[in-house]
Design an enzyme around this catalytic site. Sequence first.
Site, PDB file in Angstrom:
ATOM      1  N   GLY A   1       0.795  -1.236   0.000  1.00  0.00           N
ATOM      2  CA  GLY A   1       0.000   0.000   0.000  1.00  0.00           C
ATOM      3  C   GLY A   1       0.819   1.273   0.000  1.00  0.00           C
ATOM      4  O   GLY A   1       1.540   1.570  -0.952  1.00  0.00           O
TER       5      GLY A   1
ATOM      6  N   GLY B   1     -12.556  -1.850   2.868  1.00  0.00           N
ATOM      7  CA  GLY B   1     -11.893  -1.682   1.577  1.00  0.00           C
ATOM      8  C   GLY B   1     -10.513  -2.302   1.494  1.00  0.00           C
ATOM      9  O   GLY B   1      -9.761  -2.034   0.569  1.00  0.00           O
TER      10      GLY B   1
ATOM     11  N   GLU C   1      -9.488  -7.843  -1.361  1.00  0.00           N
ATOM     12  CA  GLU C   1      -9.624  -7.852  -2.816  1.00  0.00           C
ATOM     13  C   GLU C   1     -11.086  -8.084  -3.183  1.00  0.00           C
ATOM     14  O   GLU C   1     -11.886  -8.542  -2.349  1.00  0.00           O
ATOM     15  CB  GLU C   1      -8.760  -8.966  -3.417  1.00  0.00           C
ATOM     16  CG  GLU C   1      -7.278  -8.773  -3.204  1.00  0.00           C
ATOM     17  CD  GLU C   1      -6.763  -7.476  -3.807  1.00  0.00           C
ATOM     18  OE1 GLU C   1      -6.902  -7.248  -5.014  1.00  0.00           O
ATOM     19  OE2 GLU C   1      -6.212  -6.662  -3.046  1.00  0.00           O
TER      20      GLU C   1
ATOM     21  N   LYS D   1       2.644 -10.489  -4.285  1.00  0.00           N
ATOM     22  CA  LYS D   1       3.534  -9.443  -3.763  1.00  0.00           C
ATOM     23  C   LYS D   1       4.943 -10.015  -3.524  1.00  0.00           C
ATOM     24  O   LYS D   1       5.942  -9.349  -3.802  1.00  0.00           O
ATOM     25  CB  LYS D   1       2.951  -8.863  -2.481  1.00  0.00           C
ATOM     26  CG  LYS D   1       1.690  -8.042  -2.738  1.00  0.00           C
ATOM     27  CD  LYS D   1       0.938  -7.757  -1.455  1.00  0.00           C
ATOM     28  CE  LYS D   1      -0.264  -6.865  -1.700  1.00  0.00           C
ATOM     29  NZ  LYS D   1      -1.151  -6.753  -0.534  1.00  0.00           N
TER      30      LYS D   1
HETATM   31  P1  NDP Z   1     -12.524  -2.127  -6.460  1.00  0.00           P
HETATM   32  O1  NDP Z   1     -13.141  -3.458  -6.683  1.00  0.00           O
HETATM   33  O2  NDP Z   1     -12.956  -1.319  -5.297  1.00  0.00           O
HETATM   34  O3  NDP Z   1     -12.717  -1.229  -7.766  1.00  0.00           O
HETATM   35  C1  NDP Z   1     -12.542  -1.735  -9.061  1.00  0.00           C
HETATM   36  C2  NDP Z   1     -13.004  -0.687 -10.066  1.00  0.00           C
HETATM   37  O4  NDP Z   1     -12.745  -1.181 -11.381  1.00  0.00           O
HETATM   38  C3  NDP Z   1     -14.498  -0.374 -10.000  1.00  0.00           C
HETATM   39  O5  NDP Z   1     -14.710   1.002 -10.133  1.00  0.00           O
HETATM   40  C4  NDP Z   1     -15.064  -1.111 -11.221  1.00  0.00           C
HETATM   41  O6  NDP Z   1     -16.196  -0.474 -11.807  1.00  0.00           O
HETATM   42  C5  NDP Z   1     -13.897  -1.007 -12.173  1.00  0.00           C
HETATM   43  N1  NDP Z   1     -13.954  -2.040 -13.193  1.00  0.00           N
HETATM   44  C6  NDP Z   1     -14.090  -3.374 -13.053  1.00  0.00           C
HETATM   45  N2  NDP Z   1     -14.077  -3.981 -14.249  1.00  0.00           N
HETATM   46  C7  NDP Z   1     -13.955  -3.002 -15.168  1.00  0.00           C
HETATM   47  C8  NDP Z   1     -13.908  -2.997 -16.583  1.00  0.00           C
HETATM   48  N3  NDP Z   1     -13.993  -4.133 -17.291  1.00  0.00           N
HETATM   49  N4  NDP Z   1     -13.782  -1.808 -17.224  1.00  0.00           N
HETATM   50  C9  NDP Z   1     -13.700  -0.659 -16.517  1.00  0.00           C
HETATM   51  N5  NDP Z   1     -13.742  -0.611 -15.172  1.00  0.00           N
HETATM   52  C10 NDP Z   1     -13.876  -1.772 -14.511  1.00  0.00           C
HETATM   53  O7  NDP Z   1     -10.934  -2.372  -6.413  1.00  0.00           O
HETATM   54  P2  NDP Z   1      -9.848  -1.622  -5.518  1.00  0.00           P
HETATM   55  O8  NDP Z   1      -9.948  -0.171  -5.723  1.00  0.00           O
HETATM   56  O9  NDP Z   1      -9.865  -2.167  -4.137  1.00  0.00           O
HETATM   57  O10 NDP Z   1      -8.493  -2.194  -6.172  1.00  0.00           O
HETATM   58  C11 NDP Z   1      -8.018  -1.721  -7.413  1.00  0.00           C
HETATM   59  C12 NDP Z   1      -6.613  -2.254  -7.622  1.00  0.00           C
HETATM   60  O11 NDP Z   1      -5.775  -1.786  -6.584  1.00  0.00           O
HETATM   61  C13 NDP Z   1      -6.497  -3.776  -7.596  1.00  0.00           C
HETATM   62  O12 NDP Z   1      -5.484  -4.173  -8.499  1.00  0.00           O
HETATM   63  C14 NDP Z   1      -6.057  -4.057  -6.169  1.00  0.00           C
HETATM   64  O13 NDP Z   1      -5.350  -5.279  -6.055  1.00  0.00           O
HETATM   65  C15 NDP Z   1      -5.139  -2.884  -5.942  1.00  0.00           C
HETATM   66  N6  NDP Z   1      -4.914  -2.533  -4.557  1.00  0.00           N
HETATM   67  C16 NDP Z   1      -5.974  -2.353  -3.711  1.00  0.00           C
HETATM   68  C17 NDP Z   1      -5.781  -1.964  -2.409  1.00  0.00           C
HETATM   69  C18 NDP Z   1      -6.904  -1.779  -1.469  1.00  0.00           C
HETATM   70  O14 NDP Z   1      -6.630  -1.535  -0.266  1.00  0.00           O
HETATM   71  N7  NDP Z   1      -8.148  -1.847  -1.894  1.00  0.00           N
HETATM   72  C19 NDP Z   1      -4.421  -1.735  -1.901  1.00  0.00           C
HETATM   73  C20 NDP Z   1      -3.372  -1.938  -2.889  1.00  0.00           C
HETATM   74  C21 NDP Z   1      -3.630  -2.326  -4.150  1.00  0.00           C
HETATM   75  P3  NDP Z   1     -17.597  -0.369 -11.027  1.00  0.00           P
HETATM   76  O15 NDP Z   1     -17.329   0.569  -9.874  1.00  0.00           O
HETATM   77  O16 NDP Z   1     -18.511   0.223 -12.024  1.00  0.00           O
HETATM   78  O17 NDP Z   1     -17.914  -1.754 -10.591  1.00  0.00           O
HETATM   79  N1  HSE Z   2      -6.147  -6.892  -0.351  1.00  0.00           N
HETATM   80  C1  HSE Z   2      -4.882  -6.315  -0.113  1.00  0.00           C
HETATM   81  C2  HSE Z   2      -4.526  -6.442   1.364  1.00  0.00           C
HETATM   82  C3  HSE Z   2      -4.882  -4.878  -0.524  1.00  0.00           C
HETATM   83  O1  HSE Z   2      -5.398  -6.789   2.155  1.00  0.00           O
HETATM   84  O2  HSE Z   2      -3.383  -6.199   1.716  1.00  0.00           O
HETATM   85  C4  HSE Z   2      -3.524  -4.241  -0.467  1.00  0.00           C
HETATM   86  O3  HSE Z   2      -2.701  -4.752  -1.468  1.00  0.00           O
END
Ligand code: NDP
Ligand code: HSE
Length: 436
Positions: free
Chosen positions: A137, A190, A193, A208
């Site tokens: 993160g 949040g 995954e 990772k």
């Molecule tokens: P979310 O599930 O909260 O959000 C995913 C977003 O992608 C949504 O807005 C969704 O749209 C959109 N989406 C899905 N499919 C499509 C598509 N085919 N075309 C366009 N948009 C699409 O994910 P996160 O924000 O939690 O995670 C995003 C990335 O960040 C991931 O790779 C995750 O591993 C990484 N990550 C997340 C962390 C966390 O704490 N959450 C920390 C570190 C990394 P809609 O809203 O309309 O469904």
């Molecule tokens: N799902 C991941 C976690 C998000 O819990 O650490 C950060 O990469």
Amino acid sequence: MNGEGDSASVKVALLGYGTVGTEVARLLHEHAADFTARAGASIELAGVAVRRPDKHPDVPAELLTSDATALVESDVDIVVEMIGGIEPARTLLLNALRAGKSVVTANKALLAEHGAELFAAADTSGADLYFEAAVAGAIPLLRPLRESLAGDRITRVMGIVNGTTNYILSAMDSTGAGYSETLEEASRLGYAEADPTADVDGFDAASKAAILASLAFHTRVSAADVHREGISEVSSSDIAAAKALDRTVKLLAICERVNGAEGGEAVSVRVHPVMLPRRHPLSSVDGAFNAVYVEAEAAGQLMFYGQGAGGAPTASAVLGDLIAVARNRVAGGRGPRESAYAALPVRPFAETCTRYHISLDVADRAGVLSQVAAAFAAHDVSIAAVRQRGRNQDASLVVVTHAATDAALRSTVDEIAKLDAVHEVVSVMRVEGGEP
Ligand code: NDP
Ligand code: HSE
């Protein structure tokens, strides 16, 4: 790059507007003037692609689209991918990189599976591929490995890299909360995954670990090279057994430079739960916090600590990358490329030795300890410490071993479980750090 001098701007496509994407957009908007000054060009959000536009009334209609492909193909300079998963993220990013557009992503699953292909596309076109947020993160960790420690020889990287599982294990340890309710809370906050089994089964941490090992050892390591065990098998008995010995249970990612075949070097990369002494610094890393130790020959031990998950902390790392790639475009240069020249082999997990903690419920009578000890000896597993506590007719017996292979330990436990005097194998877990 659009425009010259003071009027220069970089256009950004934001793919995904979920936990992380919303925070990236918010901070980009709130700190626009600062970001312009820091990047040397104004950073303009040109569009936001989502799956279900009707769910996002807060995004200006002229920016919102469900056609991520068209947005990537439009007149944008940088693509920030916050969708997650393999497809369509892989195709979108390959298209962006092949067209010379820089990419910022937090998508560890994609990098750990298809990193080589993405780096090759970036190399061919000269575009940047930045991914600080993909591991731990908010913690600045990948740039130190990629750049600050490029002049050193890293020997080990070990840490807590998954916030969801750490949140669950911390709650099980401190409040005795149940597994499912804590997982639900981690998802609500949040951290988890989209499919939380990626967290609890260790896939996220394994991705990772692959990224960390690749950077640390200048070697391509993919998710398939990582030995992976999650926390779904960690029971309240395991947590209680750890507590009784003043230990905690943590899911660790461990990447090591080790001896390989024929006197050469290799790398060992694994993710599994371990028992740690409570005084070990990683034991006090609670909730969604992450912490990673790096050991390097010249630098010695370094520790990186901070929020490993959540919208705003992750957005901080994403925006740091965004400003870096914007600066590179303004200067007409690019950041570091993939460094995989060492190409070390990955040592099979079966050859990796770890220490184990085994907790047994046994009959408290003469000869039991020697039967148990004989089973260990029969499989060449050396005992480091034994503790026994009587409970009426029964006793609780805890054995901590010296380093042994997984196969040897499993055969030992199978044999012990069959002994008449052994009522139950309460817990079997690997041990790291400190005295037995
Ligand atoms: P979310 O599930 O909260 O959000 C995913 C977003 O992608 C949504 O807005 C969704 O749209 C959109 N989406 C899905 N499919 C499509 C598509 N085919 N075309 C366009 N948009 C699409 O994910 P996160 O924000 O939690 O995670 C995003 C990335 O960040 C991931 O790779 C995750 O591993 C990484 N990550 C997340 C962390 C966390 O704490 N959450 C920390 C570190 C990394 P809609 O809203 O309309 O469904
Ligand atoms: N799902 C991941 C976690 C998000 O819990 O650490 C950060 O990469």
